[in-house]
Design a protein around this motif. Structure first.
Motif, PDB file in Angstrom:
ATOM      1  N   GLY A  87      31.551 -11.257 102.819  1.00  0.00           N
ATOM      2  CA  GLY A  87      31.229 -10.877 101.448  1.00  0.00           C
ATOM      3  C   GLY A  87      31.586  -9.459 101.090  1.00  0.00           C
ATOM      4  O   GLY A  87      31.315  -9.027  99.962  1.00  0.00           O
ATOM      5  N   ASN A  88      32.186  -8.702 101.981  1.00  0.00           N
ATOM      6  CA  ASN A  88      32.585  -7.329 101.702  1.00  0.00           C
ATOM      7  C   ASN A  88      33.977  -7.292 101.066  1.00  0.00           C
ATOM      8  O   ASN A  88      34.838  -8.113 101.385  1.00  0.00           O
ATOM      9  CB  ASN A  88      32.591  -6.501 102.995  1.00  0.00           C
ATOM     10  CG  ASN A  88      31.208  -6.414 103.612  1.00  0.00           C
ATOM     11  OD1 ASN A  88      30.201  -6.292 102.907  1.00  0.00           O
ATOM     12  ND2 ASN A  88      31.146  -6.493 104.948  1.00  0.00           N
ATOM     13  N   TRP A  89      34.161  -6.305 100.184  1.00  0.00           N
ATOM     14  CA  TRP A  89      35.418  -6.157  99.466  1.00  0.00           C
ATOM     15  C   TRP A  89      36.205  -4.987 100.044  1.00  0.00           C
ATOM     16  O   TRP A  89      35.649  -3.963 100.420  1.00  0.00           O
ATOM     17  CB  TRP A  89      35.171  -5.904  97.981  1.00  0.00           C
ATOM     18  CG  TRP A  89      34.684  -7.105  97.237  1.00  0.00           C
ATOM     19  CD1 TRP A  89      33.400  -7.542  97.119  1.00  0.00           C
ATOM     20  CD2 TRP A  89      35.502  -8.022  96.510  1.00  0.00           C
ATOM     21  NE1 TRP A  89      33.343  -8.675  96.363  1.00  0.00           N
ATOM     22  CE2 TRP A  89      34.621  -9.005  95.961  1.00  0.00           C
ATOM     23  CE3 TRP A  89      36.853  -8.123  96.248  1.00  0.00           C
ATOM     24  CZ2 TRP A  89      35.073 -10.056  95.185  1.00  0.00           C
ATOM     25  CZ3 TRP A  89      37.316  -9.182  95.472  1.00  0.00           C
ATOM     26  CH2 TRP A  89      36.433 -10.137  94.955  1.00  0.00           C
ATOM     27  N   VAL A  97      32.953  -0.988  94.108  1.00  0.00           N
ATOM     28  CA  VAL A  97      31.666  -1.573  94.509  1.00  0.00           C
ATOM     29  C   VAL A  97      30.843  -0.573  95.313  1.00  0.00           C
ATOM     30  O   VAL A  97      29.617  -0.441  95.125  1.00  0.00           O
ATOM     31  CB  VAL A  97      31.904  -2.868  95.304  1.00  0.00           C
ATOM     32  CG1 VAL A  97      30.596  -3.360  95.933  1.00  0.00           C
ATOM     33  CG2 VAL A  97      32.500  -3.956  94.405  1.00  0.00           C
ATOM     34  N   ARG A  98      31.465   0.168  96.203  1.00  0.00           N
ATOM     35  CA  ARG A  98      30.756   1.134  97.055  1.00  0.00           C
ATOM     36  C   ARG A  98      30.474   2.454  96.347  1.00  0.00           C
ATOM     37  O   ARG A  98      29.843   3.342  96.904  1.00  0.00           O
ATOM     38  CB  ARG A  98      31.582   1.405  98.312  1.00  0.00           C
ATOM     39  CG  ARG A  98      31.714   0.205  99.243  1.00  0.00           C
ATOM     40  CD  ARG A  98      32.363   0.601 100.563  1.00  0.00           C
ATOM     41  NE  ARG A  98      33.715   1.106 100.367  1.00  0.00           N
ATOM     42  CZ  ARG A  98      34.813   0.362 100.400  1.00  0.00           C
ATOM     43  NH1 ARG A  98      34.700  -0.952 100.568  1.00  0.00           N
ATOM     44  NH2 ARG A  98      36.000   0.894 100.242  1.00  0.00           N
ATOM     45  N   LYS A 116      32.181 -11.467  89.416  1.00  0.00           N
ATOM     46  CA  LYS A 116      30.840 -11.473  89.994  1.00  0.00           C
ATOM     47  C   LYS A 116      30.501 -10.174  90.707  1.00  0.00           C
ATOM     48  O   LYS A 116      29.333  -9.812  90.817  1.00  0.00           O
ATOM     49  CB  LYS A 116      30.718 -12.635  90.983  1.00  0.00           C
ATOM     50  CG  LYS A 116      30.812 -14.016  90.352  1.00  0.00           C
ATOM     51  CD  LYS A 116      30.750 -15.100  91.417  1.00  0.00           C
ATOM     52  CE  LYS A 116      30.890 -16.486  90.799  1.00  0.00           C
ATOM     53  NZ  LYS A 116      30.880 -17.550  91.834  1.00  0.00           N
ATOM     54  N   ALA A 117      31.516  -9.475  91.175  1.00  0.00           N
ATOM     55  CA  ALA A 117      31.273  -8.262  91.974  1.00  0.00           C
ATOM     56  C   ALA A 117      31.377  -6.986  91.151  1.00  0.00           C
ATOM     57  O   ALA A 117      30.709  -5.996  91.449  1.00  0.00           O
ATOM     58  CB  ALA A 117      32.259  -8.196  93.146  1.00  0.00           C
ATOM     59  N   ALA A 350      35.253  -1.625  86.579  1.00  0.00           N
ATOM     60  CA  ALA A 350      34.164  -0.643  86.642  1.00  0.00           C
ATOM     61  C   ALA A 350      32.994  -1.282  87.391  1.00  0.00           C
ATOM     62  O   ALA A 350      32.956  -2.501  87.584  1.00  0.00           O
ATOM     63  CB  ALA A 350      33.741  -0.211  85.238  1.00  0.00           C
ATOM     64  N   PRO A 351      32.032  -0.480  87.837  1.00  0.00           N
ATOM     65  CA  PRO A 351      30.867  -1.052  88.528  1.00  0.00           C
ATOM     66  C   PRO A 351      30.072  -1.967  87.596  1.00  0.00           C
ATOM     67  O   PRO A 351      30.124  -1.844  86.370  1.00  0.00           O
ATOM     68  CB  PRO A 351      30.048   0.179  88.922  1.00  0.00           C
ATOM     69  CG  PRO A 351      31.023   1.310  88.917  1.00  0.00           C
ATOM     70  CD  PRO A 351      32.009   0.999  87.846  1.00  0.00           C
TER      71      PRO A 351
END
Length: 466
Positions: A87-89, A97-98, A116-117, A350-351
């Motif tokens: 599930g990590n990008w 995301v980070r 979704k992320a 964007a986040p």
């Protein structure tokens, strides 16, 4: 009273909190945004120590509209963004995301998994999936392909013009006394066969046959020479255009053709949304394409590698249509298939929950309505190919009506001058023979137009006398 005091205290606290939030928002708006991107021509390219390209120009326009400052940084792992099994990008999506970047500005495809992320803006460019191939130059030519530059009507017109010119050369050479002064004892160089041969030699720029002496015959010949030069120029120009059109024909018309053949290898970018499209598709042809790419391990690691393999031949590169259009604009030996599937768009990332996404989407729509996005597309997708690859239609008679008219005027002028030369010569001869001009002219016309039979009878009588 105590209740009123509590309400007043709560109101003050709310006002103070609102002021603090407004102050924080203004501070955030005025801070320098961290933009992550990836090098890909023509979206982001290095120019010395600076970056330029379509995305950089678009980012500058958005900064002017929304009033923010930014600092661009290249993604560390040189990836767009793919989710692993845990599930990590990675790539630019992972940096957003980070929290390592505030925005990702690149040709990032808007997909449900990415949505979704992260938060994604309205697409600033529409694209799809298509096929990039090398132009097919192996198509065998037909036996009569050399006739394609002109239509059938034009060829008939050329044949009529050829026969008419030969007839005018024959008549003007017989009528003009400057060309044929002694019909009774001198042979005319421009017989019917010689006239046809002379016109054919002039059409092929060979200059076959006798040289004309009379002005009338020279005018007819010059008109035919001019007609031949223009005609040959149009013929070879249209022939080369037809050959260029044939060389750009695509053997694989679409994805059905690609899936149903096994002579040509094909692949797409590894870990891309294009690969995910074929992987998740329920279309049998698209599933076969995905299974073939996985089985033969024909995936490429970069766009440049896919273009290089396509240019080498016997390889079809599947990718985003706008990226393939750029490759076609830069490499004239490539062509993109007309079929485009899986329409999607490129968006700014964007986040999740970022308040800037709404403003970015509105600004993108405003730039699109103002024509700025179309201008940037034409600026960075300008083609370096000068050869027109569209099929050149056969030339119709009306396209050459000007040169046919010039030829007709030249032929008519030549015949008129030949008659005037004969009339002038008959007038001067009539004074010496003490006959009327009409009588001499009539005799000359009869003698010149019937000289073949006369010469034949004279030769027969000479043989009998011998």
């Amino acid at each position: 009273m105590q209740i009123d005091s509590v309400h007043t205290l709560l109101g003050c606290l709310v006002c103070v909190a609102g002021l603090l939030l407004d102050f924080g928002t203004c501070t955030a708006a005025q801070s320098e945004l961290r933009i992550t991107t990836i090098k890909q021509d023509p979206y982001t390219m290095a120019k010395g120590s600076q970056l330029e390209g379509y995305c950089m120009d678009l980012l500058s326009e958005l900064a002017k509209k929304l009033g923010f400052r930014f600092k661009v940084q290249l993604v560390k792992d040189a990836s767009y963004g793919r989710q692993d099994e845990s599930g990590n990008w990675n790539g630019m999506i992972g940096e957003v995301v980070r929290g390592e970047a505030d925005l990702a500005m690149a040709p990032l495809t808007l997909t449900a998994t990415r949505e979704k992320a992260v938060a994604m803006s309205k697409p600033y460019m529409q694209t799809g999936i298509s096929i990039l191939l090398r132009k097919d130059t192996s198509k065998s030519a037909g036996f009569f392909d050399f006739l394609r530059p002109f239509s059938a009507e034009t060829w008939v017109g050329i044949l009529v013009a050829y026969l008419g010119t030969a007839l005018c050369i024959f008549l003007s050479a017989r009528l003009s006394p400057c060309e044929w002064s002694q019909p009774r004892g001198e042979e005319n160089n421009f017989s019917p066969i010689n006239s046809l041969w002379f016109a054919a030699g002039a059409l092929t720029l060979q200059g076959a046959g006798p040289r004309p002496k009379a002005l009338s015959v020279r005018i007819v010949c010059c008109s035919w020479w001019l007609f031949a030069v223009v005609l040959l120029a149009c013929y070879f120009s249209n022939l080369s255009s037809s050959e260029a059109s044939d060389s750009s024909q695509v053997t694989v018309k679409g994805f059905e053709d690609l899936a149903n053949q096994d002579r040509m290898e094909y692949g797409c970018l590894a870990g891309s949304s294009t690969l995910a499209f074929f992987k998740n598709s329920n279309n049998p042809a698209y599933r076969r394409i995905y299974e073939h790419m996985e089985r033969t391990n024909s995936l490429v690691s970069s766009m440049d590698e896919g273009v290089r393999q396509a240019r080498e031949g016997n390889f079809a590169f599947i990718g985003e249509s706008v990226s393939l259009d750029l490759a076609v604009a830069r490499h004239c030996d490539l062509v993109r298939a007309h079929e485009v599937i899986g329409m999607r768009g490129y968006s700014i990332v964007a986040p999740l929950g970022s308040p800037m996404i709404k403003n970015l989407s509105v600004a993108i729509l405003q730039l699109s309505e103002a024509g700025e996005l179309s201008y940037l597309r034409s600026k960075w997708w300008a083609s370096s190919c000068t050869v027109d690859s569209t099929k050149s239609p056969a030339l119709q008679p009306h396209s050459l009506k000007g040169i046919f008219l010039v030829l007709a005027l030249g032929l008519g002028l030549g015949i008129v001058l030949a008659v005037l030369e004969l009339t002038s010569w008959s007038r001067s001869t009539a004074g010496n023979q003490r006959k009327s001009c009409c009588t001499v002219l009539s005799e000359e016309l009869s003698q010149r137009l019937k000289t073949t039979n006369t010469n034949t009878s004279q030769e027969s009588s000479d043989k009998e006398g011998a």
